[in-house]
Design a protein around this motif. Structure first.
Motif, short mmCIF file in Angstrom:
data_model
loop_
_atom_site.label_atom_id
_atom_site.label_comp_id
_atom_site.label_asym_id
_atom_site.label_seq_id
_atom_site.Cartn_x
_atom_site.Cartn_y
_atom_site.Cartn_z
N SER A 7 31.10 53.20 58.52
CA SER A 7 32.35 53.44 57.80
C SER A 7 32.81 52.12 57.21
O SER A 7 32.86 51.10 57.90
CB SER A 7 33.41 54.00 58.76
OG SER A 7 34.62 54.21 58.06
N TRP A 8 33.18 52.15 55.91
CA TRP A 8 33.55 50.90 55.24
C TRP A 8 34.56 51.18 54.15
O TRP A 8 34.35 52.02 53.29
CB TRP A 8 32.30 50.27 54.65
CG TRP A 8 32.45 48.87 54.12
CD1 TRP A 8 33.47 47.99 54.36
CD2 TRP A 8 31.55 48.20 53.25
NE1 TRP A 8 33.24 46.81 53.70
CE2 TRP A 8 32.06 46.92 53.02
CE3 TRP A 8 30.34 48.55 52.66
CZ2 TRP A 8 31.42 45.98 52.21
CZ3 TRP A 8 29.70 47.63 51.86
CH2 TRP A 8 30.23 46.36 51.65
N ASN A 9 35.66 50.45 54.19
CA ASN A 9 36.64 50.48 53.11
C ASN A 9 36.19 49.44 52.09
O ASN A 9 36.24 48.24 52.36
CB ASN A 9 38.03 50.16 53.65
CG ASN A 9 39.09 50.28 52.57
OD1 ASN A 9 38.87 49.91 51.43
ND2 ASN A 9 40.24 50.79 52.95
N LEU A 10 35.74 49.90 50.94
CA LEU A 10 35.19 49.00 49.93
C LEU A 10 36.26 48.18 49.20
O LEU A 10 35.93 47.26 48.46
CB LEU A 10 34.37 49.78 48.90
CG LEU A 10 33.16 50.53 49.45
CD1 LEU A 10 32.40 51.21 48.32
CD2 LEU A 10 32.25 49.62 50.22
N ARG A 11 37.52 48.50 49.40
CA ARG A 11 38.64 47.73 48.83
C ARG A 11 38.62 47.66 47.31
O ARG A 11 38.84 46.61 46.73
CB ARG A 11 38.69 46.32 49.40
CG ARG A 11 38.84 46.24 50.88
CD ARG A 11 40.16 45.84 51.39
NE ARG A 11 40.77 44.74 50.68
CZ ARG A 11 42.06 44.55 50.69
NH1 ARG A 11 42.84 45.34 51.33
NH2 ARG A 11 42.58 43.53 50.06
N LYS A 12 38.36 48.77 46.66
CA LYS A 12 38.40 48.85 45.20
C LYS A 12 37.72 47.66 44.54
O LYS A 12 38.35 46.89 43.81
CB LYS A 12 39.85 48.96 44.70
CG LYS A 12 40.61 50.13 45.26
CD LYS A 12 42.04 50.13 44.79
CE LYS A 12 42.83 49.14 45.59
NZ LYS A 12 44.24 49.23 45.56
N PRO A 13 36.43 47.49 44.75
CA PRO A 13 35.75 46.31 44.19
C PRO A 13 35.77 46.32 42.67
O PRO A 13 35.72 47.38 42.04
CB PRO A 13 34.33 46.44 44.72
CG PRO A 13 34.16 47.88 45.00
CD PRO A 13 35.51 48.39 45.43
N GLY A 14 35.84 45.15 42.10
CA GLY A 14 35.80 45.01 40.65
C GLY A 14 34.41 45.33 40.11
O GLY A 14 33.45 45.48 40.86
N ARG A 15 34.32 45.37 38.81
CA ARG A 15 33.04 45.73 38.15
C ARG A 15 31.91 44.79 38.55
O ARG A 15 30.78 45.21 38.69
CB ARG A 15 33.22 45.77 36.65
CG ARG A 15 34.10 46.91 36.22
CD ARG A 15 34.04 47.11 34.72
NE ARG A 15 34.87 48.23 34.33
CZ ARG A 15 34.47 49.49 34.32
NH1 ARG A 15 33.25 49.78 34.68
NH2 ARG A 15 35.28 50.45 33.96
N GLY A 16 32.20 43.53 38.74
CA GLY A 16 31.17 42.57 39.10
C GLY A 16 30.67 42.73 40.53
O GLY A 16 29.61 42.19 40.89
N GLN A 17 31.40 43.47 41.36
CA GLN A 17 31.03 43.64 42.76
C GLN A 17 30.28 44.94 43.05
O GLN A 17 29.74 45.11 44.14
CB GLN A 17 32.29 43.60 43.64
CG GLN A 17 33.01 42.29 43.62
CD GLN A 17 32.19 41.21 44.30
OE1 GLN A 17 31.50 41.46 45.27
NE2 GLN A 17 32.26 40.00 43.78
N ALA A 18 30.24 45.86 42.11
CA ALA A 18 29.69 47.20 42.38
C ALA A 18 28.24 47.15 42.85
O ALA A 18 27.89 47.73 43.89
CB ALA A 18 29.83 48.09 41.15
N ALA A 19 27.39 46.47 42.11
CA ALA A 19 25.96 46.42 42.48
C ALA A 19 25.79 45.73 43.82
O ALA A 19 24.95 46.14 44.64
CB ALA A 19 25.16 45.71 41.40
N ARG A 20 26.60 44.71 44.07
CA ARG A 20 26.52 43.98 45.34
C ARG A 20 26.91 44.88 46.52
O ARG A 20 26.27 44.84 47.58
CB ARG A 20 27.46 42.78 45.25
CG ARG A 20 27.31 41.78 46.33
CD ARG A 20 28.15 40.57 45.97
NE ARG A 20 28.23 39.63 47.07
CZ ARG A 20 29.02 38.60 47.08
NH1 ARG A 20 29.82 38.35 46.07
NH2 ARG A 20 29.03 37.78 48.12
N ARG A 21 27.92 45.70 46.34
CA ARG A 21 28.34 46.61 47.42
C ARG A 21 27.28 47.69 47.67
O ARG A 21 27.00 48.03 48.81
CB ARG A 21 29.69 47.27 47.09
CG ARG A 21 30.83 46.28 46.91
CD ARG A 21 31.38 45.76 48.22
NE ARG A 21 32.22 44.60 48.03
CZ ARG A 21 33.52 44.62 47.83
NH1 ARG A 21 34.17 45.76 47.79
NH2 ARG A 21 34.19 43.50 47.66
N VAL A 22 26.69 48.21 46.60
CA VAL A 22 25.65 49.23 46.78
C VAL A 22 24.44 48.62 47.50
O VAL A 22 23.87 49.24 48.39
CB VAL A 22 25.25 49.87 45.43
CG1 VAL A 22 24.03 50.77 45.58
CG2 VAL A 22 26.42 50.67 44.88
#
Length: 182
Positions: A7-22
């Motif tokens: 379970s993880w709250n991604l904290r509304k990542p910005g566009r530059g963070q999306a690939a990194r979070r995935v």
């Protein structure tokens, strides 16, 4: 059935963070992912990735669209061989996009999972936050589930920080149907 759950709250990542979070989700190597504050942009990256092979539900699948200046919502993902079915909202939430439940099955055992996060009291008021807690409590009280044993659980701040987040990832190994007659 043993599930490795994250379970993880991604904290509304910005566009530059999306690939990194995935990529961080992929690296966690869990069976089921319960995600919160997933923006439409991150959702597009998740769907385009191959690590969950189309076994996903977002609140948009229920016709609930996130609102506000930074729209975000709850997501449930499962990796093969696990299957997700019957997505449903958690009834009574003051912000419907913040709760999503689904059934997860390995073909022998089926259990209910949910991704949920409370409204911020500072922005939405204490009454909205408490109403959300009450709605989730009522919903949980009506869940029928096999016996559950948590085999391991840990808060992994390093995994969150490595992906550019200040929120820890909660990782658990959960065993279902462990008593006689299950």
């Amino acid at each position: 059935m043993i599930l490795r759950v994250c379970s993880w709250n991604l904290r509304k990542p910005g566009r530059g963070q999306a690939a990194r979070r995935v990529q961080a989700l992929r690296d966690l190597d869990c069976d089921v992912y319960l995600l919160q504050e997933v923006t439409p942009h991150v959702w597009q990256h998740i769907v385009a990735s191959d690590f969950v092979a189309g076994r996903t539900y977002s609140i948009s699948d229920l016709g609930i669209e996130p609102s506000g200046p930074q729209p975000h919502g709850a997501v449930v993902l499962a990796r093969p061989p696990f299957r997700l079915t019957r997505p449903t909202e958690i009834p009574g939430l003051p912000k419907r996009e913040r709760g999503l439940a689904a059934l997860v099955s390995d073909g022998r055992t089926t259990v209910q999972v949910a991704s949920w996060y409370a409204p911020n009291a500072a922005g939405n008021g204490v009454a909205a936050k408490m109403a959300a807690y009450k709605a989730v409590t009522r919903w949980l009280a009506n869940i029928e589930s096999p016996d559950v044993r948590v085999r391991a659980c840990r808060y992994d701040l390093a995994a969150g920080v490595a992906a550019g987040s200040d929120h820890a990832v909660v990782r658990a190994e959960v065993e279902f149907g462990t008593s006689e007659g299950s």
